[in-house]
Design a protein around this motif. Structure first.
Motif, PDB file in Angstrom:
ATOM      1  N   VAL A 204      13.895 -28.939  33.343  1.00  0.00           N
ATOM      2  CA  VAL A 204      13.147 -27.323  32.922  1.00  0.00           C
ATOM      3  C   VAL A 204      12.234 -27.223  34.032  1.00  0.00           C
ATOM      4  O   VAL A 204      11.548 -27.968  34.640  1.00  0.00           O
ATOM      5  N   ILE A 205      12.165 -26.116  34.443  1.00  0.00           N
ATOM      6  CA  ILE A 205      11.247 -25.549  35.504  1.00  0.00           C
ATOM      7  C   ILE A 205       9.967 -24.884  35.016  1.00  0.00           C
ATOM      8  O   ILE A 205       8.924 -24.998  35.399  1.00  0.00           O
ATOM      9  N   GLY A 206      10.178 -24.239  33.885  1.00  0.00           N
ATOM     10  CA  GLY A 206       9.040 -23.780  33.173  1.00  0.00           C
ATOM     11  C   GLY A 206       9.401 -22.852  32.035  1.00  0.00           C
ATOM     12  O   GLY A 206      10.378 -22.885  31.528  1.00  0.00           O
ATOM     13  N   ALA A 207       8.434 -22.164  31.623  1.00  0.00           N
ATOM     14  CA  ALA A 207       8.571 -21.266  30.395  1.00  0.00           C
ATOM     15  C   ALA A 207       7.646 -19.915  30.101  1.00  0.00           C
ATOM     16  O   ALA A 207       6.661 -20.048  31.035  1.00  0.00           O
ATOM     17  N   GLU A 208       7.956 -19.043  29.602  1.00  0.00           N
ATOM     18  CA  GLU A 208       7.308 -17.778  29.306  1.00  0.00           C
ATOM     19  C   GLU A 208       7.012 -17.526  27.872  1.00  0.00           C
ATOM     20  O   GLU A 208       7.976 -17.494  27.079  1.00  0.00           O
ATOM     21  N   LEU A 209       5.899 -17.358  27.305  1.00  0.00           N
ATOM     22  CA  LEU A 209       5.477 -17.109  25.927  1.00  0.00           C
ATOM     23  C   LEU A 209       4.752 -15.476  25.917  1.00  0.00           C
ATOM     24  O   LEU A 209       4.062 -15.203  26.851  1.00  0.00           O
ATOM     25  N   PHE A 210       5.013 -14.715  24.994  1.00  0.00           N
ATOM     26  CA  PHE A 210       4.729 -13.274  24.793  1.00  0.00           C
ATOM     27  C   PHE A 210       3.946 -13.251  23.436  1.00  0.00           C
ATOM     28  O   PHE A 210       4.263 -13.950  22.505  1.00  0.00           O
ATOM     29  N   GLY A 211       3.132 -12.204  23.515  1.00  0.00           N
ATOM     30  CA  GLY A 211       2.460 -11.828  22.019  1.00  0.00           C
ATOM     31  C   GLY A 211       3.366 -11.368  20.920  1.00  0.00           C
ATOM     32  O   GLY A 211       2.806 -11.268  19.710  1.00  0.00           O
ATOM     33  N   ASN A 212       4.365 -10.645  21.295  1.00  0.00           N
ATOM     34  CA  ASN A 212       5.154 -10.152  20.485  1.00  0.00           C
ATOM     35  C   ASN A 212       6.795  -9.914  21.061  1.00  0.00           C
ATOM     36  O   ASN A 212       6.899 -10.309  22.238  1.00  0.00           O
ATOM     37  N   THR A 213       7.566  -9.463  20.302  1.00  0.00           N
ATOM     38  CA  THR A 213       8.974  -9.607  20.574  1.00  0.00           C
ATOM     39  C   THR A 213       8.899  -8.333  21.742  1.00  0.00           C
ATOM     40  O   THR A 213       9.858  -8.438  22.701  1.00  0.00           O
ATOM     41  N   ALA A 214       8.392  -7.125  21.705  1.00  0.00           N
ATOM     42  CA  ALA A 214       8.237  -6.139  22.567  1.00  0.00           C
ATOM     43  C   ALA A 214       7.801  -6.473  23.771  1.00  0.00           C
ATOM     44  O   ALA A 214       8.398  -5.918  24.928  1.00  0.00           O
ATOM     45  N   GLY A 215       7.004  -7.534  24.024  1.00  0.00           N
ATOM     46  CA  GLY A 215       6.310  -7.886  25.374  1.00  0.00           C
ATOM     47  C   GLY A 215       7.560  -8.873  26.157  1.00  0.00           C
ATOM     48  O   GLY A 215       7.762  -8.674  27.096  1.00  0.00           O
ATOM     49  N   LEU A 216       8.490  -9.710  25.191  1.00  0.00           N
ATOM     50  CA  LEU A 216       9.526 -10.163  25.862  1.00  0.00           C
ATOM     51  C   LEU A 216      10.670  -9.270  26.224  1.00  0.00           C
ATOM     52  O   LEU A 216      11.167  -9.453  27.306  1.00  0.00           O
ATOM     53  N   ARG A 217      10.870  -8.383  25.329  1.00  0.00           N
ATOM     54  CA  ARG A 217      11.933  -7.290  25.737  1.00  0.00           C
ATOM     55  C   ARG A 217      11.605  -6.665  27.009  1.00  0.00           C
ATOM     56  O   ARG A 217      12.443  -6.318  28.038  1.00  0.00           O
ATOM     57  N   SER A 218      10.207  -6.374  27.237  1.00  0.00           N
ATOM     58  CA  SER A 218       9.788  -5.404  28.369  1.00  0.00           C
ATOM     59  C   SER A 218      10.112  -6.236  29.768  1.00  0.00           C
ATOM     60  O   SER A 218      10.321  -5.589  30.815  1.00  0.00           O
ATOM     61  N   ARG A 219      10.152  -7.567  29.804  1.00  0.00           N
ATOM     62  CA  ARG A 219      10.304  -8.315  30.869  1.00  0.00           C
ATOM     63  C   ARG A 219      11.697  -9.106  30.854  1.00  0.00           C
ATOM     64  O   ARG A 219      11.824  -9.862  31.587  1.00  0.00           O
ATOM     65  N   TRP A 220      12.335  -9.113  29.794  1.00  0.00           N
ATOM     66  CA  TRP A 220      13.787  -9.999  29.706  1.00  0.00           C
ATOM     67  C   TRP A 220      14.556 -10.019  30.744  1.00  0.00           C
ATOM     68  O   TRP A 220      14.867 -11.165  31.477  1.00  0.00           O
ATOM     69  N   GLN A 221      15.084  -8.719  31.203  1.00  0.00           N
ATOM     70  CA  GLN A 221      16.045  -8.803  32.443  1.00  0.00           C
ATOM     71  C   GLN A 221      15.409  -9.360  33.584  1.00  0.00           C
ATOM     72  O   GLN A 221      15.867  -9.740  34.514  1.00  0.00           O
TER      73      GLN A 221
END
Length: 316
Positions: A204-221
């Motif tokens: 494991v190198i790291g992780a990212e967490l978001f405040g909602n699903t829209a946030g994750l989708r906005s940076r997913w790709q």
């Protein structure tokens, strides 16, 4: 949202749940669910932020961000900005007020160019949600340019040079050029998913967490493309689900300390052994910030965590 938060009170992370991973050569990705209310009312679209060089004489380590919308907009550490006098990445996360313009700290990710590509020397940058590789973001170890800005910028360039040396040189030593010539990764976030754990080369190198699903989708790709680029520097080994769960337990145990102003949000950070985390939180405006009987509630807008013992995060 309240800009004030008691500096001596720490905030634990909410409960995290890790799901089954998928594997793509040296890259492994594991979904994360966050057991806390979602953050609402924010604009996550990177295109809502207009970005330009400083007027008069452009500065390598600074850009002007302008929120062009009527809602607070999220600008994230590690976001890539293409164009201007050179390609940059944001050094610190911010939550910009509606229509606010603010000078932001950035790092150059294109060492071989200083000057506009067009006849318009003030050409704006393109912000599209693309993300810098975690190994390159590690060059901003102390969370901002500050007094170490020069040495941090040099480290960012050194880390990009590993792609240049291993994968072949680009015209201007630009990280975005390396991303452009990499094949896209086909994967989608799952229902309710608000985070991702990244494994590269069997660890494991790291992780990212978001405040909602829209946030994750906005940076997913952008997250996937950056992780796939890092994976080209690593051996073809899968990261196990056990390692992802162990990392999640360690991350779950950290407490976040106040890191100062981040626009409408507050910056947070943590360094516990080899695990390092930083991000921004939305605080509860109804909390009495002068009492010591109960800690103020805060919702994570975005958090990045690194395992500094990963080989790709060692000094370049």
């Amino acid at each position: 949202m309240n800009r004030e938060i008691h500096r001596h009170q720490n905030r634990p992370l909410p409960q995290l749940h890790v799901g089954h991973g998928s594997h793509h050569g040296a890259l492994s990705i594991f979904p994360l669910w966050v057991d806390s209310p979602r953050v609402t009312g924010l604009d996550w679209k990177a295109s809502s932020i207009r970005t330009a060089e400083r007027e008069g004489s452009p500065v390598v380590g600074e850009l002007v961000l302008h929120n062009s919308t009527t809602r607070p907009v999220v600008a994230l550490e590690g976001d890539l900005l293409k164009g201007g006098w050179q390609d940059r990445m944001l050094a610190r996360s911010l939550l910009l007020e509606p229509f606010e313009a603010r000078v932001a700290e950035v790092f150059c990710v294109e060492a071989g160019r200083w000057g506009a590509r067009s006849t318009d020397a003030s050409a704006a940058h393109e912000a599209s949600g693309r993300r810098s590789a975690l190994s390159v973001r590690r060059g901003d170890a102390s969370g901002g340019s500050g007094e170490r800005g020069g040495s941090q910028q040099s480290e960012v360039w050194q880390r990009i040079s590993r792609f240049e040396n291993t994968l072949g040189a680009t015209a201007s030593s630009s990280m975005l050029d390396h991303l452009d010539r990499s094949a896209p990764l086909e994967a989608r976030p799952l229902d309710g998913q608000r985070g991702v754990i990244i494994g590269i080369g069997g660890r494991v190198i790291g992780a990212e967490l978001f405040g909602n699903t829209a946030g994750l989708r906005s940076r997913w790709q952008g997250i996937l493309a950056a992780a796939a680029l890092d994976a080209q520097l690593a051996p073809q080994r899968r990261t196990t689900a056990h390692d992802a769960r162990v990392f999640t337990r360690h991350l779950q145990a950290v407490t976040l300390e106040d890191g100062g102003d981040a626009g409408l949000a507050r910056a947070v950070r943590s360094q516990q052994g080899r695990l390092r985390a930083s991000g921004i939180v939305q605080t509860n405006a109804h909390t009495n910030m002068h009492t010591h009987t109960s800690a103020p509630t805060a919702s994570i807008i975005h958090l990045t965590a690194f395992d500094d013992a990963h080989p790709l995060l060692e000094n370049a």
